[in-house]
Design a protein around this motif. Structure first.
Motif, PDB file in Angstrom:
ATOM      1  N   MET A 171       4.295  -8.939   3.169  1.00 21.89           N
ATOM      2  CA  MET A 171       4.791  -7.818   2.362  1.00 21.89           C
ATOM      3  C   MET A 171       3.677  -7.266   1.470  1.00 21.89           C
ATOM      4  O   MET A 171       3.548  -6.050   1.316  1.00 21.89           O
ATOM      5  CB  MET A 171       5.978  -8.252   1.496  1.00 21.89           C
ATOM      6  CG  MET A 171       7.222  -8.523   2.280  1.00 21.89           C
ATOM      7  SD  MET A 171       7.812  -7.019   3.096  1.00 21.89           S
ATOM      8  CE  MET A 171       9.183  -7.665   4.030  1.00 21.89           C
ATOM      9  N   ARG A 172       2.892  -8.151   0.873  1.00 16.91           N
ATOM     10  CA  ARG A 172       1.765  -7.678   0.048  1.00 16.91           C
ATOM     11  C   ARG A 172       0.805  -6.857   0.891  1.00 16.91           C
ATOM     12  O   ARG A 172       0.345  -5.797   0.474  1.00 16.91           O
ATOM     13  CB  ARG A 172       1.027  -8.865  -0.591  1.00 16.91           C
ATOM     14  CG  ARG A 172       1.839  -9.612  -1.618  1.00 16.91           C
ATOM     15  CD  ARG A 172       0.979 -10.498  -2.515  1.00 16.91           C
ATOM     16  NE  ARG A 172       0.083 -11.380  -1.800  1.00 16.91           N
ATOM     17  CZ  ARG A 172       0.385 -12.619  -1.402  1.00 16.91           C
ATOM     18  NH1 ARG A 172       1.591 -13.120  -1.633  1.00 16.91           N
ATOM     19  NH2 ARG A 172      -0.512 -13.360  -0.774  1.00 16.91           N
ATOM     20  N   MET A 173       0.542  -7.340   2.100  1.00 11.74           N
ATOM     21  CA  MET A 173      -0.371  -6.632   2.993  1.00 11.74           C
ATOM     22  C   MET A 173       0.174  -5.243   3.345  1.00 11.74           C
ATOM     23  O   MET A 173      -0.570  -4.267   3.375  1.00 11.74           O
ATOM     24  CB  MET A 173      -0.570  -7.463   4.264  1.00 11.74           C
ATOM     25  CG  MET A 173      -1.678  -6.984   5.153  1.00 11.74           C
ATOM     26  SD  MET A 173      -1.807  -8.066   6.607  1.00 11.74           S
ATOM     27  CE  MET A 173      -0.423  -7.463   7.570  1.00 11.74           C
ATOM     28  N   MET A 174       1.483  -5.167   3.594  1.00 15.59           N
ATOM     29  CA  MET A 174       2.079  -3.865   3.940  1.00 15.59           C
ATOM     30  C   MET A 174       1.940  -2.863   2.795  1.00 15.59           C
ATOM     31  O   MET A 174       1.545  -1.719   3.015  1.00 15.59           O
ATOM     32  CB  MET A 174       3.564  -4.034   4.286  1.00 15.59           C
ATOM     33  CG  MET A 174       3.792  -4.585   5.673  1.00 15.59           C
ATOM     34  SD  MET A 174       5.558  -4.780   6.011  1.00 15.59           S
ATOM     35  CE  MET A 174       6.102  -3.080   6.007  1.00 15.59           C
ATOM     36  N   ILE A 175       2.261  -3.291   1.586  1.00 15.48           N
ATOM     37  CA  ILE A 175       2.160  -2.372   0.439  1.00 15.48           C
ATOM     38  C   ILE A 175       0.698  -1.998   0.198  1.00 15.48           C
ATOM     39  O   ILE A 175       0.379  -0.835  -0.031  1.00 15.48           O
ATOM     40  CB  ILE A 175       2.757  -2.984  -0.849  1.00 15.48           C
ATOM     41  CG1 ILE A 175       4.255  -3.174  -0.695  1.00 15.48           C
ATOM     42  CG2 ILE A 175       2.480  -2.078  -2.048  1.00 15.48           C
ATOM     43  CD1 ILE A 175       4.942  -3.613  -1.964  1.00 15.48           C
ATOM     44  N   LYS A 176      -0.180  -2.993   0.253  1.00  8.92           N
ATOM     45  CA  LYS A 176      -1.607  -2.745   0.016  1.00  8.92           C
ATOM     46  C   LYS A 176      -2.132  -1.706   0.998  1.00  8.92           C
ATOM     47  O   LYS A 176      -2.859  -0.788   0.623  1.00  8.92           O
ATOM     48  CB  LYS A 176      -2.376  -4.058   0.159  1.00  8.92           C
ATOM     49  CG  LYS A 176      -3.841  -3.936  -0.159  1.00  8.92           C
ATOM     50  CD  LYS A 176      -4.522  -5.299  -0.106  1.00  8.92           C
ATOM     51  CE  LYS A 176      -5.963  -5.176  -0.518  1.00  8.92           C
ATOM     52  NZ  LYS A 176      -6.620  -6.485  -0.589  1.00  8.92           N
ATOM     53  N   ASP A 177      -1.742  -1.837   2.255  1.00  5.21           N
ATOM     54  CA  ASP A 177      -2.178  -0.915   3.295  1.00  5.21           C
ATOM     55  C   ASP A 177      -1.706   0.507   2.987  1.00  5.21           C
ATOM     56  O   ASP A 177      -2.481   1.463   3.044  1.00  5.21           O
ATOM     57  CB  ASP A 177      -1.615  -1.397   4.642  1.00  5.21           C
ATOM     58  CG  ASP A 177      -2.207  -0.621   5.807  1.00  5.21           C
ATOM     59  OD1 ASP A 177      -3.446  -0.539   5.880  1.00  5.21           O
ATOM     60  OD2 ASP A 177      -1.428  -0.099   6.630  1.00  5.21           O
ATOM     61  N   ILE A 178      -0.435   0.651   2.620  1.00  8.68           N
ATOM     62  CA  ILE A 178       0.122   1.977   2.287  1.00  8.68           C
ATOM     63  C   ILE A 178      -0.656   2.580   1.113  1.00  8.68           C
ATOM     64  O   ILE A 178      -1.045   3.755   1.134  1.00  8.68           O
ATOM     65  CB  ILE A 178       1.624   1.874   1.931  1.00  8.68           C
ATOM     66  CG1 ILE A 178       2.442   1.479   3.161  1.00  8.68           C
ATOM     67  CG2 ILE A 178       2.135   3.190   1.337  1.00  8.68           C
ATOM     68  CD1 ILE A 178       3.880   1.038   2.851  1.00  8.68           C
ATOM     69  N   LEU A 179      -0.875   1.778   0.077  1.00 10.80           N
ATOM     70  CA  LEU A 179      -1.523   2.284  -1.137  1.00 10.80           C
ATOM     71  C   LEU A 179      -2.981   2.652  -0.910  1.00 10.80           C
ATOM     72  O   LEU A 179      -3.428   3.719  -1.309  1.00 10.80           O
ATOM     73  CB  LEU A 179      -1.397   1.261  -2.265  1.00 10.80           C
ATOM     74  CG  LEU A 179       0.040   0.992  -2.732  1.00 10.80           C
ATOM     75  CD1 LEU A 179       0.049  -0.083  -3.797  1.00 10.80           C
ATOM     76  CD2 LEU A 179       0.703   2.256  -3.241  1.00 10.80           C
ATOM     77  N   GLU A 180      -3.729   1.745  -0.257  1.00 13.58           N
ATOM     78  CA  GLU A 180      -5.156   2.008  -0.068  1.00 13.58           C
ATOM     79  C   GLU A 180      -5.400   3.211   0.834  1.00 13.58           C
ATOM     80  O   GLU A 180      -6.343   3.958   0.622  1.00 13.58           O
ATOM     81  CB  GLU A 180      -5.865   0.753   0.452  1.00 13.58           C
ATOM     82  CG  GLU A 180      -5.979  -0.297  -0.652  1.00 13.58           C
ATOM     83  CD  GLU A 180      -6.716  -1.558  -0.224  1.00 13.58           C
ATOM     84  OE1 GLU A 180      -6.820  -1.821   1.002  1.00 13.58           O
ATOM     85  OE2 GLU A 180      -7.170  -2.290  -1.127  1.00 13.58           O
ATOM     86  N   VAL A 220      -5.964  -1.302  -5.270  1.00  9.96           N
ATOM     87  CA  VAL A 220      -5.215  -2.536  -5.487  1.00  9.96           C
ATOM     88  C   VAL A 220      -6.151  -3.505  -6.203  1.00  9.96           C
ATOM     89  O   VAL A 220      -7.144  -3.947  -5.643  1.00  9.96           O
ATOM     90  CB  VAL A 220      -4.698  -3.117  -4.155  1.00  9.96           C
ATOM     91  CG1 VAL A 220      -4.025  -4.467  -4.384  1.00  9.96           C
ATOM     92  CG2 VAL A 220      -3.724  -2.137  -3.499  1.00  9.96           C
ATOM     93  N   ILE A 221      -5.842  -3.801  -7.468  1.00  6.74           N
ATOM     94  CA  ILE A 221      -6.764  -4.608  -8.275  1.00  6.74           C
ATOM     95  C   ILE A 221      -6.386  -6.078  -8.300  1.00  6.74           C
ATOM     96  O   ILE A 221      -7.095  -6.900  -8.874  1.00  6.74           O
ATOM     97  CB  ILE A 221      -6.847  -4.081  -9.722  1.00  6.74           C
ATOM     98  CG1 ILE A 221      -5.446  -3.884 -10.286  1.00  6.74           C
ATOM     99  CG2 ILE A 221      -7.648  -2.820  -9.795  1.00  6.74           C
ATOM    100  CD1 ILE A 221      -5.248  -4.542 -11.573  1.00  6.74           C
ATOM    101  N   GLY A 222      -5.258  -6.419  -7.684  1.00  9.62           N
ATOM    102  CA  GLY A 222      -4.893  -7.827  -7.634  1.00  9.62           C
ATOM    103  C   GLY A 222      -3.594  -8.038  -6.903  1.00  9.62           C
ATOM    104  O   GLY A 222      -2.816  -7.105  -6.706  1.00  9.62           O
ATOM    105  N   GLU A 223      -3.402  -9.294  -6.466  1.00  9.72           N
ATOM    106  CA  GLU A 223      -2.166  -9.679  -5.797  1.00  9.72           C
ATOM    107  C   GLU A 223      -1.720 -11.023  -6.372  1.00  9.72           C
ATOM    108  O   GLU A 223      -2.545 -11.884  -6.659  1.00  9.72           O
ATOM    109  CB  GLU A 223      -2.394  -9.862  -4.292  1.00  9.72           C
ATOM    110  CG  GLU A 223      -2.792  -8.589  -3.568  1.00  9.72           C
ATOM    111  CD  GLU A 223      -2.998  -8.824  -2.077  1.00  9.72           C
ATOM    112  OE1 GLU A 223      -2.243  -9.626  -1.478  1.00  9.72           O
ATOM    113  OE2 GLU A 223      -3.908  -8.215  -1.507  1.00  9.72           O
TER     114      GLU A 223
END
Length: 120
Positions: A13-22, A28-31
């Motif tokens: 899920m983190r990867m999915m959101i990070k991908d959309i945002l970047e 993305v400054i942290g997870e």
């Protein structure tokens, strides 16, 4: 460019959101994978916005929202919930979250929520 902290216990899920945002110009400054780590990272990084999962081990998203809001009343937090978590979403909004997005994530909805909250 808005700086985002992504909090979810599921790496996928983190990867999915990070991908959309970047892909859309956010940094993305942290997870973090639980609420305790989210608070630590928030203190250190001071992101413009946080995406916060509700159900996580160690400390859930609602508790983490309360803690972050007590550190920084102007914190901008968007809850990420699964279907059927409306009651928890309402608790999170009462605790100070600004908006929520539902899994599975729709890129347009994620961006709409982030842009709306960053613009507040």
């Amino acid at each position: 460019m808005a700086k985002v902290l992504i909090v979810d216990d599921a790496a996928f899920m983190r990867m999915m959101i990070k991908d959309i945002l970047e892909k859309n110009g956010f940094e993305v400054i942290g997870e973090a994978n639980n609420g305790l780590k989210a608070i630590e990272l928030y203190k250190k990084e001071r992101p413009d916005v946080v995406t916060m999962d509700i159900t996580m081990p160690d400390m859930d998203g609602i508790e983490a929202v309360k803690e972050i809001k007590s550190l920084d009343a102007s914190a901008k937090i968007i809850m990420c919930s699964a279907m059927g978590q409306q009651g928890m979403v309402m608790d999170a909004i009462k605790a100070g979250a600004k908006d929520f997005i539902v899994k599975p994530f729709q890129p347009d909805r994620v961006l709409e929520a982030i842009n709306k909250v960053v613009g507040q």
